[in-house]
Write an enzyme that holds these catalytic residues in place. Sequence first.
Site, PDB file in Angstrom:
ATOM      1  NE  ARG A  22      -0.681   0.642   4.859  1.00 24.71           N
ATOM      2  CZ  ARG A  22      -0.138  -0.443   5.776  1.00 24.71           C
ATOM      3  NH1 ARG A  22      -0.597  -1.546   5.813  1.00 24.71           N
ATOM      4  NH2 ARG A  22       0.250   0.158   7.088  1.00 24.71           N
ATOM      5  CG  ASN A  23       3.475   2.199   2.166  1.00 27.99           C
ATOM      6  OD1 ASN A  23       3.070   3.345   2.504  1.00 27.99           O
ATOM      7  ND2 ASN A  23       3.355   1.211   3.172  1.00 27.99           N
TER       8      ASN A  23
END
Lengths: 402, 402
Positions: free
Chosen positions: B197-198
């Site tokens: 998610r990064n």
Amino acid sequence: MSKLVPPHGSNTLKPLALTDSALNAELNKAKSLPKITCSSREEGDIIMLGIGGFTPLNGFMNKADWQGVCDNMTMENGLFWPIPITFSTSDETVKAGDEITIVSGKTGTVVATMMVDEKYTIDKTHECEMVYKTTEMAHPGVAMVMAQGKYNLAGQIKVLSDGGFPEKYSDLYMTPMQTRAYFKDKGWSTVAAFQTRNPMHRSHEYLAKIAVEICDGVMIHSVLGGLKAGDIPATVRSEAIATLIKNYFVDDTILQSGYPLDMRYAGPREALLHALFRQNYGCSHLIVGRDHAGVDDYYGPFDAHNIFDEIESDTLITQPLKIDWTFWCHKCASMASMKTCPHEAKDRVLLSGTKVRKMLSEGEDLPSTFSRPEVANVLQAYYASIKDEDKVEIKMSGHSAK
Amino acid sequence: MSKLVPPHGSNTLKPLALTDSALNAELNKAKSLPKITCSSREEGDIIMLGIGGFTPLNGFMNKADWQGVCDNMTMENGLFWPIPITFSTSDETVKAGDEITIVSGKTGTVVATMMVDEKYTIDKTHECEMVYKTTEMAHPGVAMVMAQGKYNLAGQIKVLSDGGFPEKYSDLYMTPMQTRAYFKDKGWSTVAAFQTRNPMHRSHEYLAKIAVEICDGVMIHSVLGGLKAGDIPATVRSEAIATLIKNYFVDDTILQSGYPLDMRYAGPREALLHALFRQNYGCSHLIVGRDHAGVDDYYGPFDAHNIFDEIESDTLITQPLKIDWTFWCHKCASMASMKTCPHEAKDRVLLSGTKVRKMLSEGEDLPSTFSRPEVANVLQAYYASIKDEDKVEIKMSGHSAK
């Protein structure tokens, strides 16, 4: 809690070596039995049988096993086995039903007794075609088969020797029972074996470290048996590897040890054998690099990868970690492989074995992107110590585990 | 030949989305049914059910399933499932036997119809304790459970929406059928999923490349559903990742795609869910880094590693690639982890998330040993584009896949 893979085809290791009073009694009996000499390769196999490295075999294969192993990698009883484990002689008098003493051809010492079940002839050319994929005598494995005696002898053996390995390599030599105890003591469940007959440069370090990242530990596992002319001797190799470990590995995730077999250089078939006996040593994975266990150009670079896809997935519990050709890439600013580096050949540090040998022989420094300086120093010292005429023979793999 | 892992608990994917005339008929029927609104998390689950990502579920769980999943990660029928997939409402009139239409709380569009089998209440605190290991409202997953309606509704659903993902993320969004077709087309059998998610810095690149080295390919798989405040938006993240891939990966071994779920931040339990649905996407492995799917300090850094040892080894076919904290080490002259680097903290490039955010916000260059310059440029441009007061909220993981 440590939970290691089980041995091949058995819940327990089956070492065939006798100990204590049983050993003494058998050694006494051996004196009066007919003596048959074994080759270096056969002696390595006997020592391996003695320590349970070839579990669950109880001796040398019979003709049906030999045929099944050559043709389908399967013994008469259905057990997977990729390379014949056979014993040969040209003795005309020995026959089925005899008990014999097997004597080292190298040292003359007694290594085993054998109850001969079957005496049979084989088609050596067929074995070479099936196992080595060539019948050329220039292939060292083919030469070994062709040099065998006229007959094979099959039967159970009792192993009466440790081959001198524990004494000669006291820091390095470990039996499957010992490695399993070590792994359990460390709390390891997943252990990758790194097969090597060479010192380790950065490419080999990279292969081992990939495995460390995803397994509990890695065992760098060196051939201590016979090699072909020109391979780096085990003592120098192990010193170079110990130096690498000391400076660049974490103690708790790495073990260097060795095993007693001679190399057969059978490429893909030997990769399967390497996985099989690593399962006996307690390893869940085997690192399989480019041209694993190959020699010259007899095998394609990924034949040893692909053969694992040709066997049923549950044939071996120990699984391959297949890794491509590796190198330092300046643009990646890291070690990489053909699978991870998108850059060009000019960005990569690629040195031929010939070039590396020349640089080491002449005391020239290797690039630190190719070899750790501490490792290069050990090799330079070795090259400086050997006679000039020997240098040309020294062969080193620059890129991949072999 | 490509041979992918089978879906979870089924030989085939079970997408619940209707298409063509069946879809139109159901949409027509949906108009006349009572309407119940779903939360963002529930909508993500519905879209995931629609594309077969939650195979073999046929809808939302009943009370017995909820209880079994909370307590033993096992549904009433014996199927392994680590996190309840439930649908809630505070509607007092809806009852078992009703057919309802589920409407997006975000957009008001119809997303599914449901045949309600059971209406039940749950002990939310129990769910939080079992699944999230905390009942603190500061935990975003706990807050989601506590915000649920009074009742859960169980029953089969028909999915009538794609959630807008194919349109919004046309280059990125792929269904399990599409990823499986892609892997087969590439000839991949072993595929590791990299959950993120990064944006990806060198540590994340290293994790992915370890997996590339030992698998046929890696799928970088981004959350496209809801995140907590301050996470980098999916569009910026995917641009940064695309830039990384373009410059530092080999096309034939990497795929970036995304999936529709909201993050639950359930740490170890979510790691298991991540492995489960990656099996449906056709992935044989899931990279599990430090504090996978964790948030703040609710979970130990290796809880998500250890939980895979607490389930039976055949529960999931997709296996974790467990990797430790990674970083650049100057003495190793490479990326490394606590398991491969024996050197000291001072030799390592370690930057806190706070420090990285500050450097990016101020347009300062990150060390190339921490982040590829091409990636840092994308992030700097993003930081320059957002309002100052938002910057403090942006949170980035500097070290591990989460």
